[in-house]
Design a protein around this motif. Structure first.
Motif, mmCIF file in Angstrom:
data_model
loop_
_atom_site.group_PDB
_atom_site.id
_atom_site.type_symbol
_atom_site.label_atom_id
_atom_site.label_comp_id
_atom_site.label_asym_id
_atom_site.label_seq_id
_atom_site.Cartn_x
_atom_site.Cartn_y
_atom_site.Cartn_z
ATOM 1 N N ASN A 5 23.709 -37.141 57.586
ATOM 2 C CA ASN A 5 24.457 -37.812 58.651
ATOM 3 C C ASN A 5 25.893 -37.312 58.743
ATOM 4 O O ASN A 5 26.411 -37.128 59.845
ATOM 5 C CB ASN A 5 24.453 -39.331 58.454
ATOM 6 C CG ASN A 5 23.114 -39.940 58.800
ATOM 7 O OD1 ASN A 5 22.317 -39.338 59.502
ATOM 8 N ND2 ASN A 5 22.870 -41.127 58.300
ATOM 9 N N THR A 8 25.982 -33.894 60.389
ATOM 10 C CA THR A 8 25.668 -34.051 61.809
ATOM 11 C C THR A 8 26.880 -34.587 62.565
ATOM 12 O O THR A 8 27.207 -34.106 63.649
ATOM 13 C CB THR A 8 24.460 -34.980 61.992
ATOM 14 O OG1 THR A 8 23.349 -34.430 61.285
ATOM 15 C CG2 THR A 8 24.093 -35.148 63.449
ATOM 16 N N GLU A 9 27.573 -35.563 61.998
ATOM 17 C CA GLU A 9 28.777 -36.107 62.628
ATOM 18 C C GLU A 9 29.855 -35.039 62.748
ATOM 19 O O GLU A 9 30.540 -34.938 63.778
ATOM 20 C CB GLU A 9 29.303 -37.304 61.830
ATOM 21 C CG GLU A 9 28.399 -38.511 61.908
ATOM 22 C CD GLU A 9 28.684 -39.551 60.833
ATOM 23 O OE1 GLU A 9 29.552 -39.306 59.954
ATOM 24 O OE2 GLU A 9 28.048 -40.614 60.879
ATOM 25 N N ASN A 12 28.812 -32.574 65.512
ATOM 26 C CA ASN A 12 29.010 -33.204 66.823
ATOM 27 C C ASN A 12 30.490 -33.238 67.200
ATOM 28 O O ASN A 12 30.841 -33.017 68.360
ATOM 29 C CB ASN A 12 28.414 -34.609 66.847
ATOM 30 C CG ASN A 12 26.910 -34.581 66.957
ATOM 31 O OD1 ASN A 12 26.329 -33.665 67.515
ATOM 32 N ND2 ASN A 12 26.262 -35.592 66.402
ATOM 33 N N LEU A 15 31.667 -29.794 68.262
ATOM 34 C CA LEU A 15 31.207 -29.483 69.617
ATOM 35 C C LEU A 15 32.038 -30.172 70.693
ATOM 36 O O LEU A 15 32.000 -29.767 71.850
ATOM 37 C CB LEU A 15 29.732 -29.854 69.774
ATOM 38 C CG LEU A 15 28.748 -28.948 69.049
ATOM 39 C CD1 LEU A 15 27.346 -29.549 69.067
ATOM 40 C CD2 LEU A 15 28.756 -27.551 69.648
ATOM 41 N N LYS A 16 32.799 -31.193 70.345
ATOM 42 C CA LYS A 16 33.650 -31.890 71.312
ATOM 43 C C LYS A 16 34.945 -31.131 71.598
ATOM 44 O O LYS A 16 35.604 -31.386 72.594
ATOM 45 C CB LYS A 16 33.980 -33.298 70.818
ATOM 46 C CG LYS A 16 32.781 -34.233 70.823
ATOM 47 C CD LYS A 16 33.188 -35.611 70.364
ATOM 48 C CE LYS A 16 31.997 -36.525 70.270
ATOM 49 N NZ LYS A 16 31.450 -36.907 71.544
ATOM 50 N N MET A 36 33.646 -41.114 63.404
ATOM 51 C CA MET A 36 34.362 -39.987 63.981
ATOM 52 C C MET A 36 35.690 -39.763 63.253
ATOM 53 O O MET A 36 36.082 -38.622 62.995
ATOM 54 C CB MET A 36 34.607 -40.202 65.474
ATOM 55 C CG MET A 36 35.211 -38.984 66.142
ATOM 56 S SD MET A 36 35.380 -39.141 67.920
ATOM 57 C CE MET A 36 33.668 -39.070 68.403
ATOM 58 N N GLN A 69 27.566 -23.973 68.877
ATOM 59 C CA GLN A 69 27.174 -23.889 70.278
ATOM 60 C C GLN A 69 25.904 -23.064 70.452
ATOM 61 O O GLN A 69 25.037 -23.405 71.253
ATOM 62 C CB GLN A 69 28.313 -23.301 71.109
ATOM 63 C CG GLN A 69 29.479 -24.252 71.235
ATOM 64 C CD GLN A 69 30.753 -23.573 71.721
ATOM 65 O OE1 GLN A 69 30.762 -22.384 71.996
ATOM 66 N NE2 GLN A 69 31.818 -24.340 71.813
ATOM 67 N N GLN A 72 23.053 -25.280 69.189
ATOM 68 C CA GLN A 72 22.782 -26.336 70.173
ATOM 69 C C GLN A 72 22.056 -25.768 71.385
ATOM 70 O O GLN A 72 21.071 -26.335 71.853
ATOM 71 C CB GLN A 72 24.082 -27.001 70.599
ATOM 72 C CG GLN A 72 23.875 -28.119 71.604
ATOM 73 C CD GLN A 72 25.179 -28.621 72.163
ATOM 74 O OE1 GLN A 72 26.062 -27.838 72.513
ATOM 75 N NE2 GLN A 72 25.301 -29.937 72.251
ATOM 76 N N THR A 76 18.209 -26.746 72.560
ATOM 77 C CA THR A 76 18.088 -27.634 73.720
ATOM 78 C C THR A 76 17.528 -26.931 74.937
ATOM 79 O O THR A 76 17.022 -27.592 75.846
ATOM 80 C CB THR A 76 19.441 -28.279 74.083
ATOM 81 O OG1 THR A 76 20.400 -27.249 74.332
ATOM 82 C CG2 THR A 76 19.924 -29.184 72.967
#
Length: 78
Positions: A5, A8-9, A12, A15-16, A36, A69, A72, A76
């Motif tokens: 986890n 993964t956080e 993420n 990616l922001k 976050m 990226q 991802q 996806t």
């Protein structure tokens, strides 16, 4: 080793970050989700971002963002 986890956080959050300019960063506010806030601190401790509350991606951070990226996009797009 699978992504846990925390990883993964962190991914993420990476990616922001804006990817169009090296002159743009993120500010994680004190009222953001605790996960976050914690992810930003861990990324700072790892040398991925310039400040404990976000800031800018470091050179390492930019490399990781590019790889994140690609992963991802590959996972996806079908």
């Amino acid at each position: 080793m699978p992504f846990n986890n925390e990883l993964t956080e962190e991914l993420n959050l990476i990616l922001k970050f804006p990817n169009k300019s090296l002159m743009q960063g993120l500010k994680i506010h004190h009222d953001a989700e605790q996960s976050m806030v914690d992810a930003a601190k861990r990324l700072f401790d790892k040398g991925v971002v310039s400040q404990p509350d976000g800031g800018y991606l470091t050179d390492l951070g930019h490399d990781l963002a590019e790889h994140a990226q690609v992963i991802q996009s590959a996972l996806t797009n079908r």
